[in-house]
Design a protein around this motif. Structure first.
Motif, PDB file in Angstrom:
ATOM      1  N   THR A 198      26.875 -12.134  -2.783  1.00  0.00           N
ATOM      2  CA  THR A 198      25.494 -12.405  -2.423  1.00  0.00           C
ATOM      3  C   THR A 198      25.123 -11.380  -1.368  1.00  0.00           C
ATOM      4  N   LEU A 199      24.143 -10.573  -1.685  1.00  0.00           N
ATOM      5  CA  LEU A 199      23.706  -9.534  -0.754  1.00  0.00           C
ATOM      6  C   LEU A 199      22.621 -10.132   0.140  1.00  0.00           C
ATOM      7  N   ASN A 200      23.048 -10.662   1.279  1.00  0.00           N
ATOM      8  CA  ASN A 200      22.125 -11.358   2.175  1.00  0.00           C
ATOM      9  C   ASN A 200      21.409 -10.432   3.138  1.00  0.00           C
ATOM     10  N   ASN A 201      21.994  -9.293   3.409  1.00  0.00           N
ATOM     11  CA  ASN A 201      21.390  -8.391   4.379  1.00  0.00           C
ATOM     12  C   ASN A 201      21.763  -6.955   4.046  1.00  0.00           C
ATOM     13  N   GLN A 202      21.241  -6.043   4.811  1.00  0.00           N
ATOM     14  CA  GLN A 202      21.447  -4.621   4.533  1.00  0.00           C
ATOM     15  C   GLN A 202      22.923  -4.231   4.632  1.00  0.00           C
ATOM     16  N   SER A 203      23.658  -4.814   5.572  1.00  0.00           N
ATOM     17  CA  SER A 203      25.066  -4.433   5.727  1.00  0.00           C
ATOM     18  C   SER A 203      25.898  -4.842   4.513  1.00  0.00           C
ATOM     19  N   ASP A 204      25.538  -5.968   3.862  1.00  0.00           N
ATOM     20  CA  ASP A 204      26.240  -6.357   2.635  1.00  0.00           C
ATOM     21  C   ASP A 204      26.047  -5.283   1.560  1.00  0.00           C
ATOM     22  N   GLY A 205      24.813  -4.847   1.399  1.00  0.00           N
ATOM     23  CA  GLY A 205      24.521  -3.803   0.415  1.00  0.00           C
ATOM     24  C   GLY A 205      25.200  -2.482   0.754  1.00  0.00           C
ATOM     25  N   LEU A 206      25.230  -2.149   2.028  1.00  0.00           N
ATOM     26  CA  LEU A 206      25.875  -0.894   2.436  1.00  0.00           C
ATOM     27  C   LEU A 206      27.374  -0.931   2.182  1.00  0.00           C
ATOM     28  N   ARG A 207      28.018  -2.075   2.391  1.00  0.00           N
ATOM     29  CA  ARG A 207      29.458  -2.199   2.103  1.00  0.00           C
ATOM     30  C   ARG A 207      29.714  -1.982   0.619  1.00  0.00           C
ATOM     31  N   LEU A 208      28.900  -2.620  -0.213  1.00  0.00           N
ATOM     32  CA  LEU A 208      29.057  -2.468  -1.659  1.00  0.00           C
ATOM     33  C   LEU A 208      28.815  -1.021  -2.074  1.00  0.00           C
ATOM     34  N   GLN A 209      27.795  -0.416  -1.531  1.00  0.00           N
ATOM     35  CA  GLN A 209      27.492   0.987  -1.847  1.00  0.00           C
ATOM     36  C   GLN A 209      28.641   1.897  -1.411  1.00  0.00           C
ATOM     37  N   LYS A 210      29.185   1.658  -0.229  1.00  0.00           N
ATOM     38  CA  LYS A 210      30.297   2.475   0.269  1.00  0.00           C
ATOM     39  C   LYS A 210      31.501   2.369  -0.663  1.00  0.00           C
ATOM     40  N   LEU A 211      31.793   1.157  -1.113  1.00  0.00           N
ATOM     41  CA  LEU A 211      32.938   0.962  -2.000  1.00  0.00           C
ATOM     42  C   LEU A 211      32.727   1.664  -3.330  1.00  0.00           C
ATOM     43  N   LEU A 212      31.552   1.508  -3.911  1.00  0.00           N
ATOM     44  CA  LEU A 212      31.300   2.083  -5.235  1.00  0.00           C
ATOM     45  C   LEU A 212      31.160   3.596  -5.213  1.00  0.00           C
ATOM     46  N   SER A 213      30.738   4.154  -4.094  1.00  0.00           N
ATOM     47  CA  SER A 213      30.564   5.609  -4.027  1.00  0.00           C
ATOM     48  C   SER A 213      31.804   6.317  -3.474  1.00  0.00           C
ATOM     49  N   ALA A 214      32.862   5.561  -3.226  1.00  0.00           N
ATOM     50  CA  ALA A 214      34.057   6.131  -2.588  1.00  0.00           C
ATOM     51  C   ALA A 214      34.973   6.848  -3.566  1.00  0.00           C
ATOM     52  N   GLY A 215      34.696   6.753  -4.830  1.00  0.00           N
ATOM     53  CA  GLY A 215      35.573   7.404  -5.797  1.00  0.00           C
ATOM     54  C   GLY A 215      36.748   6.512  -6.147  1.00  0.00           C
ATOM     55  N   LEU A 216      36.519   5.568  -7.012  1.00  0.00           N
ATOM     56  CA  LEU A 216      37.557   4.625  -7.435  1.00  0.00           C
ATOM     57  C   LEU A 216      38.322   5.268  -8.599  1.00  0.00           C
ATOM     58  N   ARG A 217      39.297   6.079  -8.272  1.00  0.00           N
ATOM     59  CA  ARG A 217      39.972   6.955  -9.234  1.00  0.00           C
ATOM     60  C   ARG A 217      40.613   6.240 -10.423  1.00  0.00           C
ATOM     61  N   SER A 218      41.190   5.077 -10.219  1.00  0.00           N
ATOM     62  CA  SER A 218      41.946   4.409 -11.283  1.00  0.00           C
ATOM     63  C   SER A 218      41.163   3.299 -11.969  1.00  0.00           C
ATOM     64  N   LEU A 219      39.913   3.126 -11.595  1.00  0.00           N
ATOM     65  CA  LEU A 219      39.128   2.005 -12.094  1.00  0.00           C
ATOM     66  C   LEU A 219      38.832   2.131 -13.584  1.00  0.00           C
ATOM     67  N   CYS A 220      39.183   1.084 -14.346  1.00  0.00           N
ATOM     68  CA  CYS A 220      38.913   1.036 -15.779  1.00  0.00           C
ATOM     69  C   CYS A 220      37.901  -0.047 -16.134  1.00  0.00           C
ATOM     70  N   HIS A 221      37.749  -1.036 -15.255  1.00  0.00           N
ATOM     71  CA  HIS A 221      36.810  -2.128 -15.518  1.00  0.00           C
ATOM     72  C   HIS A 221      36.101  -2.490 -14.220  1.00  0.00           C
ATOM     73  N   LEU A 222      34.788  -2.579 -14.288  1.00  0.00           N
ATOM     74  CA  LEU A 222      33.980  -2.950 -13.132  1.00  0.00           C
ATOM     75  C   LEU A 222      33.002  -4.030 -13.547  1.00  0.00           C
ATOM     76  N   GLU A 223      32.978  -5.120 -12.776  1.00  0.00           N
ATOM     77  CA  GLU A 223      32.039  -6.212 -13.040  1.00  0.00           C
ATOM     78  C   GLU A 223      31.498  -6.679 -11.697  1.00  0.00           C
ATOM     79  N   ILE A 224      30.174  -6.637 -11.562  1.00  0.00           N
ATOM     80  CA  ILE A 224      29.541  -7.052 -10.309  1.00  0.00           C
ATOM     81  C   ILE A 224      28.458  -8.082 -10.616  1.00  0.00           C
ATOM     82  N   HIS A 225      28.569  -9.214  -9.965  1.00  0.00           N
ATOM     83  CA  HIS A 225      27.544 -10.252 -10.025  1.00  0.00           C
ATOM     84  C   HIS A 225      26.984 -10.328  -8.614  1.00  0.00           C
ATOM     85  N   ALA A 226      25.765  -9.859  -8.430  1.00  0.00           N
ATOM     86  CA  ALA A 226      25.180  -9.836  -7.085  1.00  0.00           C
ATOM     87  C   ALA A 226      23.748 -10.335  -7.157  1.00  0.00           C
TER      88      ALA A 226
END
Length: 195
Positions: free
Chosen positions: A150-178
């Motif tokens: 649940t993205l309640n505030n800007q910092s929640d969104g920034l954490r998610l953005q930081k994780l997704l833009s960090a280069g998840l080299r081995s990721l084969c499956h991504l599922e986000i419910h937000a």
């Protein structure tokens, strides 16, 4: 001297002294019982299995987070479990971790540190600052990531953005419910990036 001839202070001292004496005896007996149980357990057939076989048992895909209790069977099992990274990686995958629950966060941190370099399948609810840095430090090992946040505030969104833009080299499956959107994307894996 008979107890009935003593005042309450003397009876209290006597009773306390006897209780302490018996308590020491109980502690000594419990230690002897533990030693005898250890000796008995050493004769059991399971204790003659090589560590490699025990590791295979602990790597079984049917293991889940409740199996962490097996560490309590004996010191040897605990040592083998602690040296089996695939067991800890499977524990992570066997449960949806809730970052609001201290017990989940504690288990997740232990599993992350004990899982070595094994690829990870992560399912999380609530990606808060309590657990975010722990996850971020292991992001290159994510093979599957499912977040229910649940993205309640800007910092929640920034954490998610930081994780997704960090280069998840081995990721084969991504599922986000937000909040109001769901992103479910099987990714094309590059075999040269997988361990």
């Amino acid at each position: 001297q008979r107890l009935c001839d003593c005042d309450s202070e003397e009876i209290s001292r006597w009773a306390s002294s006897r209780a302490e004496e018996y308590q020491r005896g109980v502690a000594e007996l419990e230690e002897i019982i533990n030693i005898l149980r250890s000796i008995r357990n050493e004769t059991r057939p399971v204790h003659h299995l090589p560590d490699e076989i025990l590791m295979k048992v602990f790597e079984d895909p049917r293991m889940d987070y409740t199996d962490v209790r097996l560490q309590g069977v004996c010191r040897r099992w605990q040592a083998v479990m602690l040296s089996t990274p695939r067991f800890w990686a499977r524990l992570i995958a066997s449960k949806t971790h809730d970052a609001r629950k201290a017990r989940d966060v504690d288990l997740l941190r232990k599993c992350l540190s004990r899982s070595g370099n094994i690829p990870l399948r992560i399912r999380m609810t609530f990606l808060d600052s309590n657990v975010f840095e722990d996850l971020f430090d292991h992001r290159d090992r994510f093979s599957s990531l499912t977040l229910r946040v649940t993205l309640n505030n800007q910092s929640d969104g920034l954490r998610l953005q930081k994780l997704l833009s960090a280069g998840l080299r081995s990721l084969c499956h991504l599922e986000i419910h937000a909040n109001a959107f769901v992103l479910c994307a099987p990714l094309i894996c590059r075999s040269d990036l997988l361990p």
